[in-house]
Scaffold this active site. Sequence first.
Site, PDB file in Angstrom:
ATOM      1  N   GLU A  17      -6.700   4.474   7.964  1.00  0.00           N
ATOM      2  CA  GLU A  17      -6.492   5.915   7.700  1.00  0.00           C
ATOM      3  C   GLU A  17      -7.713   6.529   7.045  1.00  0.00           C
ATOM      4  O   GLU A  17      -8.023   7.699   7.261  1.00  0.00           O
ATOM      5  CB  GLU A  17      -5.230   6.105   6.842  1.00  0.00           C
ATOM      6  CG  GLU A  17      -3.973   5.907   7.674  1.00  0.00           C
ATOM      7  CD  GLU A  17      -2.786   5.327   6.928  1.00  0.00           C
ATOM      8  OE1 GLU A  17      -2.775   5.360   5.689  1.00  0.00           O
ATOM      9  OE2 GLU A  17      -1.861   4.834   7.612  1.00  0.00           O
TER      10      GLU A  17
ATOM     11  N   SER B  62       3.548  -2.330  10.246  1.00  0.00           N
ATOM     12  CA  SER B  62       5.004  -2.376  10.421  1.00  0.00           C
ATOM     13  C   SER B  62       5.628  -3.719  10.030  1.00  0.00           C
ATOM     14  O   SER B  62       6.538  -4.207  10.691  1.00  0.00           O
ATOM     15  CB  SER B  62       5.389  -2.001  11.856  1.00  0.00           C
ATOM     16  OG  SER B  62       4.986  -0.673  12.136  1.00  0.00           O
TER      17      SER B  62
ATOM     18  N   ASN C 162       0.870  -1.176   0.000  1.00  0.00           N
ATOM     19  CA  ASN C 162       0.000   0.000   0.000  1.00  0.00           C
ATOM     20  C   ASN C 162       0.906   1.225   0.000  1.00  0.00           C
ATOM     21  O   ASN C 162       1.505   1.555   1.018  1.00  0.00           O
ATOM     22  CB  ASN C 162      -0.880  -0.045   1.266  1.00  0.00           C
ATOM     23  CG  ASN C 162      -1.700   1.204   1.462  1.00  0.00           C
ATOM     24  OD1 ASN C 162      -1.773   2.060   0.571  1.00  0.00           O
ATOM     25  ND2 ASN C 162      -2.329   1.322   2.624  1.00  0.00           N
ATOM     26  N   TRP C 163       0.988   1.870  -1.154  1.00  0.00           N
ATOM     27  CA  TRP C 163       1.939   2.993  -1.292  1.00  0.00           C
ATOM     28  C   TRP C 163       1.401   4.272  -0.646  1.00  0.00           C
ATOM     29  O   TRP C 163       2.096   5.264  -0.549  1.00  0.00           O
ATOM     30  CB  TRP C 163       2.259   3.239  -2.767  1.00  0.00           C
ATOM     31  CG  TRP C 163       2.998   2.103  -3.433  1.00  0.00           C
ATOM     32  CD1 TRP C 163       3.307   0.884  -2.896  1.00  0.00           C
ATOM     33  CD2 TRP C 163       3.511   2.071  -4.779  1.00  0.00           C
ATOM     34  NE1 TRP C 163       3.979   0.107  -3.815  1.00  0.00           N
ATOM     35  CE2 TRP C 163       4.114   0.813  -4.977  1.00  0.00           C
ATOM     36  CE3 TRP C 163       3.517   2.996  -5.839  1.00  0.00           C
ATOM     37  CZ2 TRP C 163       4.717   0.455  -6.184  1.00  0.00           C
ATOM     38  CZ3 TRP C 163       4.114   2.643  -7.043  1.00  0.00           C
ATOM     39  CH2 TRP C 163       4.704   1.392  -7.207  1.00  0.00           C
ATOM     40  N   LYS C 164       0.153   4.267  -0.261  1.00  0.00           N
ATOM     41  CA  LYS C 164      -0.497   5.441   0.364  1.00  0.00           C
ATOM     42  C   LYS C 164      -0.268   6.687  -0.509  1.00  0.00           C
ATOM     43  O   LYS C 164      -0.226   6.563  -1.730  1.00  0.00           O
ATOM     44  CB  LYS C 164       0.008   5.618   1.798  1.00  0.00           C
ATOM     45  CG  LYS C 164      -0.156   4.324   2.609  1.00  0.00           C
ATOM     46  CD  LYS C 164       0.042   4.485   4.081  1.00  0.00           C
ATOM     47  CE  LYS C 164      -0.170   3.144   4.773  1.00  0.00           C
ATOM     48  NZ  LYS C 164      -0.004   3.210   6.217  1.00  0.00           N
TER      49      LYS C 164
ATOM     50  N   GLY D 288       2.897  -1.182   4.267  1.00  0.00           N
ATOM     51  CA  GLY D 288       2.903   0.244   3.961  1.00  0.00           C
ATOM     52  C   GLY D 288       4.318   0.726   3.707  1.00  0.00           C
ATOM     53  O   GLY D 288       4.868   0.570   2.618  1.00  0.00           O
ATOM     54  N   GLY D 289       4.945   1.278   4.736  1.00  0.00           N
ATOM     55  CA  GLY D 289       6.274   1.894   4.614  1.00  0.00           C
ATOM     56  C   GLY D 289       7.295   1.053   3.860  1.00  0.00           C
ATOM     57  O   GLY D 289       7.989   1.562   2.963  1.00  0.00           O
TER      58      GLY D 289
ATOM     59  N   GLU E 205      -5.323  -5.231  10.649  1.00  0.00           N
ATOM     60  CA  GLU E 205      -4.303  -4.217  10.862  1.00  0.00           C
ATOM     61  C   GLU E 205      -4.555  -3.506  12.184  1.00  0.00           C
ATOM     62  O   GLU E 205      -5.356  -2.564  12.241  1.00  0.00           O
ATOM     63  CB  GLU E 205      -4.338  -3.190   9.728  1.00  0.00           C
ATOM     64  CG  GLU E 205      -4.060  -3.772   8.371  1.00  0.00           C
ATOM     65  CD  GLU E 205      -3.478  -2.714   7.437  1.00  0.00           C
ATOM     66  OE1 GLU E 205      -2.318  -2.863   7.048  1.00  0.00           O
ATOM     67  OE2 GLU E 205      -4.181  -1.739   7.146  1.00  0.00           O
TER      68      GLU E 205
ATOM     69  N   HIS F   8      -9.398   1.068   4.878  1.00  0.00           N
ATOM     70  CA  HIS F   8      -8.130   1.206   5.611  1.00  0.00           C
ATOM     71  C   HIS F   8      -8.341   2.124   6.818  1.00  0.00           C
ATOM     72  O   HIS F   8      -9.126   3.072   6.749  1.00  0.00           O
ATOM     73  CB  HIS F   8      -7.055   1.780   4.683  1.00  0.00           C
ATOM     74  CG  HIS F   8      -5.700   1.750   5.293  1.00  0.00           C
ATOM     75  ND1 HIS F   8      -5.277   2.709   6.170  1.00  0.00           N
ATOM     76  CD2 HIS F   8      -4.688   0.856   5.179  1.00  0.00           C
ATOM     77  CE1 HIS F   8      -4.042   2.398   6.572  1.00  0.00           C
ATOM     78  NE2 HIS F   8      -3.667   1.284   5.979  1.00  0.00           N
TER      79      HIS F   8
ATOM     80  N   GLY G  89       2.643   2.053  10.792  1.00  0.00           N
ATOM     81  CA  GLY G  89       3.585   3.157  10.639  1.00  0.00           C
ATOM     82  C   GLY G  89       4.318   3.515  11.918  1.00  0.00           C
ATOM     83  O   GLY G  89       4.983   4.550  11.993  1.00  0.00           O
TER      84      GLY G  89
HETATM   85  P1  PGA Z   1       2.921   0.151   7.651  1.00  0.00           P
HETATM   86  O1  PGA Z   1       1.448   0.334   7.044  1.00  0.00           O
HETATM   87  O2  PGA Z   1       3.477  -1.109   7.040  1.00  0.00           O
HETATM   88  O3  PGA Z   1       3.670   1.371   7.239  1.00  0.00           O
HETATM   89  O4  PGA Z   1       2.769   0.024   9.126  1.00  0.00           O
HETATM   90  C1  PGA Z   1       0.597  -0.739   6.871  1.00  0.00           C
HETATM   91  C2  PGA Z   1      -0.723  -0.265   6.308  1.00  0.00           C
HETATM   92  O5  PGA Z   1      -1.168   0.823   6.669  1.00  0.00           O
HETATM   93  O6  PGA Z   1      -1.352  -0.968   5.510  1.00  0.00           O
END
Ligand code: PGA
Length: 251
Positions: free
Chosen positions: A97, A213, A9-11, A234-235, A167, A95, A173
Site C-alpha cells: 500500500e 487474507s 498490521n492494523w493499517k 491485516g484485516g 505478500e 508494504h 484485503g
Molecule cells: P490482509 O492484509 O490480511 O487484510 O489481506 C495483509 C497486509 O496487508 O499485510
Amino acid sequence: MRRYIIAGNWKMNKTVGEAIELANGLKRELYDVTGLDIVICPPFTALSEVSEVVTGSNIYLGAQDFFWEEKGAYTGEVSSLMLKDTGCKYVIIGHSERRKYFGETNETVNKKLNTALKTGLLPIVCVGERLEEREGHKTFDVVKDHVENSLKGISKEDILRVTVAYEPVWAIGTGKTATPEQAEEVHKFIREIFIKMYGEETASLLRIQYGGSVTPDNIEGLMAKENIDGALVGGASLKVESFSSIVKGVK
Ligand code: PGA
C-alpha cells in the site's frame, strides 16, 4: 531453527482508545503463548499508549512505516529514533500500500532498511507481485527485483535481523488467499535468492512470512509449509478473537 513470527498490521484503523482495548484483549488472550514472536503494529498515534499496555508481555510493538532521515525539516514524517523511543521493536517497510499510494520504491525501501538496522529496529520488508504481474507470468521476476533491490548491500549479520514478508498484492484485503502451495513456491524461490546472496546457512535462518487474507481458517495450512515462517495479518488482526486464533493456530 527459525522461530515463527505472527505480526498484525492494523493499517489506518483504531483510535487511541480502541487500540488500547484491542491490545489489552490480546494480552489477556495470548499471555500463555510461547515459542513464537507476536507483533502488533498500530498507527503512529497509538504507539505510546499501546506500548504501555504490552511492555513486559509476550507481545512486541511494531510500526507501519517511518522516514529514513534521523530528524529535520520533513513535515509530517516520523523517524526511526522516534519509533524506538515509543517502545517499538519492529517496523514494517515497503508494504504494497505504501508502494501503491505513497510512491515507495525499492530504493526508498533500501534506505529505510539501512536506517532501521542502524537504529536497532527489526525490519519486516514486504515484497510481492500485483495481479496483472501474476497473470502475465512475471511473479518471479517481480519478487526477485523486490528482494534483490530492496535488500541490496545488507551484511550477513544484519540480514538475520530482517524478516521478509511475501505478500501477493492480489491477496491483500481481497479474501483471496494464495494457496499454501502457491505461497510455498514463492517462499522457496525467495530462500533460493538468499542462498545465492548469503550462502546456505544464513539463508536457512532467515524468516519469510506470508501475508494476504490470512485468517484462523487458513493459517494452519500455510504454516505447514516448509518455507513459511509466519504471517503478516491485516484485516484479521483488528479483532481479538481472530488475531488470537491465528496466533494459536501456529503449531
Ligand atoms: P490482509 O492484509 O490480511 O487484510 O489481506 C495483509 C497486509 O496487508 O499485510
